[in-house]
Motif scaffolding. Structure first.
Motif, PDB file in Angstrom:
ATOM      1  N   GLN A   1       0.831  -1.213   0.000  1.00 27.05           N
ATOM      2  CA  GLN A   1       0.000   0.000   0.000  1.00 27.05           C
ATOM      3  C   GLN A   1       0.863   1.259   0.000  1.00 27.05           C
ATOM      4  OE1 GLN A   1      -3.301   0.334  -0.026  1.00 27.05           O
ATOM      5  NE2 GLN A   1      -3.861   2.213   1.044  1.00 27.05           N
TER       6      GLN A   1
ATOM      7  N   LYS B   1      -7.823  -1.657  10.114  1.00 23.79           N
ATOM      8  CA  LYS B   1      -7.969  -0.273   9.654  1.00 23.79           C
ATOM      9  C   LYS B   1      -6.646   0.479   9.748  1.00 23.79           C
ATOM     10  CE  LYS B   1     -10.813   3.858  10.281  1.00 23.79           C
ATOM     11  NZ  LYS B   1     -11.930   4.471  11.059  1.00 23.79           N
TER      12      LYS B   1
ATOM     13  N   GLN C   1      -7.674   0.179   2.130  1.00 26.03           N
ATOM     14  CA  GLN C   1      -9.005   0.716   1.918  1.00 26.03           C
ATOM     15  C   GLN C   1     -10.029  -0.333   1.489  1.00 26.03           C
ATOM     16  OE1 GLN C   1      -9.781   4.183   2.463  1.00 26.03           O
ATOM     17  NE2 GLN C   1      -7.833   3.831   3.510  1.00 26.03           N
ATOM     18  N   LYS C   2      -9.565  -1.542   1.210  1.00 30.95           N
ATOM     19  CA  LYS C   2     -10.463  -2.561   0.659  1.00 30.95           C
ATOM     20  C   LYS C   2     -10.288  -3.879   1.403  1.00 30.95           C
ATOM     21  CE  LYS C   2     -11.841  -4.576  -3.800  1.00 30.95           C
ATOM     22  NZ  LYS C   2     -11.558  -4.613  -5.251  1.00 30.95           N
TER      23      LYS C   2
ATOM     24  N   PRO D   1     -13.185   0.837   5.780  1.00 32.21           N
ATOM     25  CA  PRO D   1     -13.579   1.733   4.683  1.00 32.21           C
ATOM     26  C   PRO D   1     -14.505   1.085   3.661  1.00 32.21           C
ATOM     27  CG  PRO D   1     -11.224   1.877   5.102  1.00 32.21           C
ATOM     28  CD  PRO D   1     -11.726   0.718   5.903  1.00 32.21           C
ATOM     29  N   TRP D   2     -14.210  -0.164   3.288  1.00 29.40           N
ATOM     30  CA  TRP D   2     -15.017  -0.878   2.291  1.00 29.40           C
ATOM     31  C   TRP D   2     -14.904  -2.371   2.564  1.00 29.40           C
ATOM     32  CZ3 TRP D   2     -14.532  -4.718  -1.355  1.00 29.40           C
ATOM     33  CH2 TRP D   2     -15.563  -4.820  -2.313  1.00 29.40           C
TER      34      TRP D   2
END
Length: 286
Positions: A194, A221, A226-227, A274-275
């Motif tokens: 990332q 987190k 983000q996924k 986030p998702w």
């Protein structure tokens, strides 16, 4: 083409290893390297598996059911077949490049097997896909070795690295995935992916028994990812293969892992992450 032809002469191994740990290694000539994606992965154009079998040998692995013989199924994790002509097969596709095709690497093995550090087979495949085919690529692994190839991954226009992290407990991890890298090492690796501006995803597939959904969600987190993807683990419906079966089932019983606890964990993940994608939909191509 020789398996090691893509490696510099001074880096070539003296011979082909035939065993790593408890895993016997064979070198085979495969008839093909790209498989038309079907079933769970049918949203992709192709799956690509440089290896058959797996040194990690997780005792819940669905891939064991695709082994061709009962002996291979019973000894899942103790054998690995290297498709030593994989690169040559892929190079034959240059006449009709795989432009914009979606490829899942890999569906029934881990492309970053321990032997990959020496063979660099997956790395050679990445170079081929990058230089001649311009594909849309998703890589699925549980190995920190994927960070070795950051230099290549940064050059892909469309790529995502999925890191499998199935629990917040090392005790559980050792029962279900005794030969795999630790959770801490995997999270560190995907954070590095990332940090290099490469799309990254953490897959909790399947979600094994966890100690504390709230703390685990916060830890996930904190990676900056983000996924996330999650899907359930059903010990009553699955078929365990590896010799650690009793350890795994004991953990399920000890932690009283059930649908209610899974659903509660997913609820927490949806609130904090986030998702979050679930099951097949979560694995849709990027």
């Amino acid at each position: 083409m020789d398996l090691f032809s893509h490696i510099k002469e001074e880096e070539k191994p003296f011979n082909k290893k035939t065993k790593i740990g408890q895993t016997d290694i064979q070198y085979i000539k495969s008839a093909s390297i790209l498989t038309e994606a079907k079933g769970f992965m049918n949203a992709y154009d192709y799956t690509l598996n440089p290896y058959t079998g797996c040194s990690f040998g997780c005792n819940y692995c669905y891939a064991a059911f695709f082994a061709r013989s009962s002996n291979d199924k019973d000894n899942w994790g103790k054998w690995l077949k290297v498709k030593e002509n994989a690169l040559a097969l892929l190079q034959k596709k240059r006449k009709k490049p795989l432009i914009d095709k979606t490829i899942y690497l890999s569906s029934v093995t881990d492309p970053y097997q321990p032997i990959e550090k020496e063979l660099q087979l997956t790395r050679s495949i990445l170079k081929e896909l990058l230089d001649f085919h311009k594909v849309r690529l998703v890589i699925q692994t549980r190995s920190p070795l994927v960070t070795r190839d950051i230099d290549l991954l940064k050059k892909f226009e469309v790529v995502q690295v999925n890191m499998t992290v199935t629990t917040d407990s090392e005790e559980v991890r050792k029962a279900f995935e005794p030969l795999c890298p630790s959770n801490k090492v995997r999270l560190k690796a995907i954070k590095e992916i990332q940090a290099n501006n490469i799309q990254a995803c953490i897959t909790m597939t399947p979600l094994l028994p966890i100690k504390d959904p709230q703390t685990f969600a916060q830890e996930l987190k904190n990676t900056g990812i983000q996924k996330f993807i999650v899907q359930p683990f059903h010990p009553d419906k699955g078929k365990f293969i590896a010799s650690t079966k009793q350890d795994a089932l004991s953990q399920v019983k000890k932690m009283n892992w059930n649908d209610e606890k899974y659903n509660n964990a997913v609820k927490v993940f949806k609130e904090k992450l986030p998702w979050l994608g679930e099951g097949k939909d979560g694995f849709a191509p990027i």
